[in-house]
Design an enzyme around this catalytic site. Structure first.
Site, mmCIF file in Angstrom:
data_model
loop_
_atom_site.group_PDB
_atom_site.id
_atom_site.type_symbol
_atom_site.label_atom_id
_atom_site.label_comp_id
_atom_site.label_asym_id
_atom_site.label_seq_id
_atom_site.Cartn_x
_atom_site.Cartn_y
_atom_site.Cartn_z
ATOM 1 N N CYS A 1 -6.877 30.026 60.065
ATOM 2 C CA CYS A 1 -5.533 30.135 60.638
ATOM 3 C C CYS A 1 -4.590 29.173 59.915
ATOM 4 O O CYS A 1 -4.839 27.961 59.880
ATOM 5 C CB CYS A 1 -5.593 29.818 62.130
ATOM 6 N N CYS B 1 -3.283 26.373 62.142
ATOM 7 C CA CYS B 1 -4.314 25.354 62.411
ATOM 8 C C CYS B 1 -4.456 24.423 61.202
ATOM 9 O O CYS B 1 -4.656 23.214 61.360
ATOM 10 C CB CYS B 1 -5.648 26.015 62.741
ATOM 11 N N HIS C 1 -5.246 25.974 69.127
ATOM 12 C CA HIS C 1 -5.086 27.381 68.756
ATOM 13 C C HIS C 1 -5.144 28.288 69.975
ATOM 14 O O HIS C 1 -6.067 28.226 70.770
ATOM 15 C CB HIS C 1 -6.179 27.812 67.777
ATOM 16 N N ASN D 1 7.816 35.898 68.985
ATOM 17 C CA ASN D 1 7.353 37.214 68.572
ATOM 18 C C ASN D 1 5.906 37.368 69.017
ATOM 19 O O ASN D 1 5.102 36.438 68.874
ATOM 20 C CB ASN D 1 7.460 37.356 67.053
ATOM 21 N N GLY E 1 6.638 41.852 66.018
ATOM 22 C CA GLY E 1 6.932 41.224 64.727
ATOM 23 C C GLY E 1 6.171 39.941 64.453
ATOM 24 O O GLY E 1 6.546 39.170 63.570
ATOM 25 N N HIS F 1 3.607 30.390 68.436
ATOM 26 C CA HIS F 1 4.668 29.502 67.942
ATOM 27 C C HIS F 1 6.000 29.964 68.499
ATOM 28 O O HIS F 1 6.200 31.151 68.762
ATOM 29 C CB HIS F 1 4.704 29.463 66.409
HETATM 30 P P1 5GP Z 1 6.133 35.295 63.206
HETATM 31 O O1 5GP Z 1 6.523 36.383 62.230
HETATM 32 O O2 5GP Z 1 4.633 35.263 63.412
HETATM 33 O O3 5GP Z 1 6.910 35.295 64.464
HETATM 34 O O4 5GP Z 1 6.562 33.960 62.497
HETATM 35 C C1 5GP Z 1 5.803 33.339 61.515
HETATM 36 C C2 5GP Z 1 6.756 32.430 60.782
HETATM 37 O O5 5GP Z 1 5.978 31.485 60.086
HETATM 38 C C3 5GP Z 1 7.624 33.150 59.742
HETATM 39 O O6 5GP Z 1 8.989 32.928 60.039
HETATM 40 C C4 5GP Z 1 7.202 32.525 58.416
HETATM 41 O O7 5GP Z 1 8.301 32.323 57.560
HETATM 42 C C5 5GP Z 1 6.570 31.211 58.852
HETATM 43 N N1 5GP Z 1 5.484 30.741 58.013
HETATM 44 C C6 5GP Z 1 4.413 31.456 57.579
HETATM 45 N N2 5GP Z 1 3.594 30.663 56.845
HETATM 46 C C7 5GP Z 1 4.165 29.441 56.829
HETATM 47 C C8 5GP Z 1 3.803 28.204 56.231
HETATM 48 O O8 5GP Z 1 2.774 28.065 55.562
HETATM 49 N N3 5GP Z 1 4.630 27.152 56.429
HETATM 50 C C9 5GP Z 1 5.781 27.263 57.169
HETATM 51 N N4 5GP Z 1 6.532 26.165 57.307
HETATM 52 N N5 5GP Z 1 6.150 28.409 57.750
HETATM 53 C C10 5GP Z 1 5.359 29.486 57.574
HETATM 54 ZN ZN ZN Z 2 -4.500 28.543 64.720
#
Ligand code: 5GP
Ligand code: ZN
Length: 111
Positions: free
Chosen positions: A4, A7, A46, A84, A90, A97
């Protein structure tokens, strides 16, 4: 969870600058910001999404939210909190998060 990405960020295996941290959450800047201010509040423990989360972590995020948005300078003008959830919601990272977005007038609906 060994595979993850959040994580790995929480454990420090992937380095990150923490905008805020306490015993239960970290807050980092989103890699691909969708607004001038775009951070992610990530629980250290997690859990996949808001449905699997404990009520306690949701209460904790609510408790620390005022301090976080004040620190980010968006408390007065306003901001958006987004969780999301699942494929149609999405969600791309299956570790709960909270997106906090602000720093401009945000459009609605987001699709
Ligand atoms: P979700 O699409 O799951 O709601 O949001 C995931 C968010 O995590 C996205 O906005 C993406 O830009 C961000 N994200 C994905 N991988 C990383 C990472 O390694 N570091 C950071 N700072 N953000 C990440
Ligand atoms: Zn995790």
């Amino acid at each position: 969870m060994t595979d993850c990405v959040f994580c790995k960020i929480v454990s420090g295996e992937i380095p990150s600058k923490r905008v805020y941290e306490d015993d239960q959450v970290i807050v980092i800047n989103d890699l691909n910001p969708g607004a001038p201010v775009h951070v992610l509040v990530i629980p250290k423990e997690h859990t996949e999404n808001i449905l699997t989360a404990s009520p306690e972590i949701l209460v904790h995020v609510k408790k620390v939210l005022p301090e976080i948005v004040k620190k980010l300078g968006i408390a007065e003008k306003g901001f958006r909190v987004v969780v999301n959830t699942g494929v149609e919601g999405g969600q791309t990272v299956p570790h709960l998060h909270f997106h906090i977005l602000g720093g401009k007038e945000l459009g609605w609906p987001p699709c």
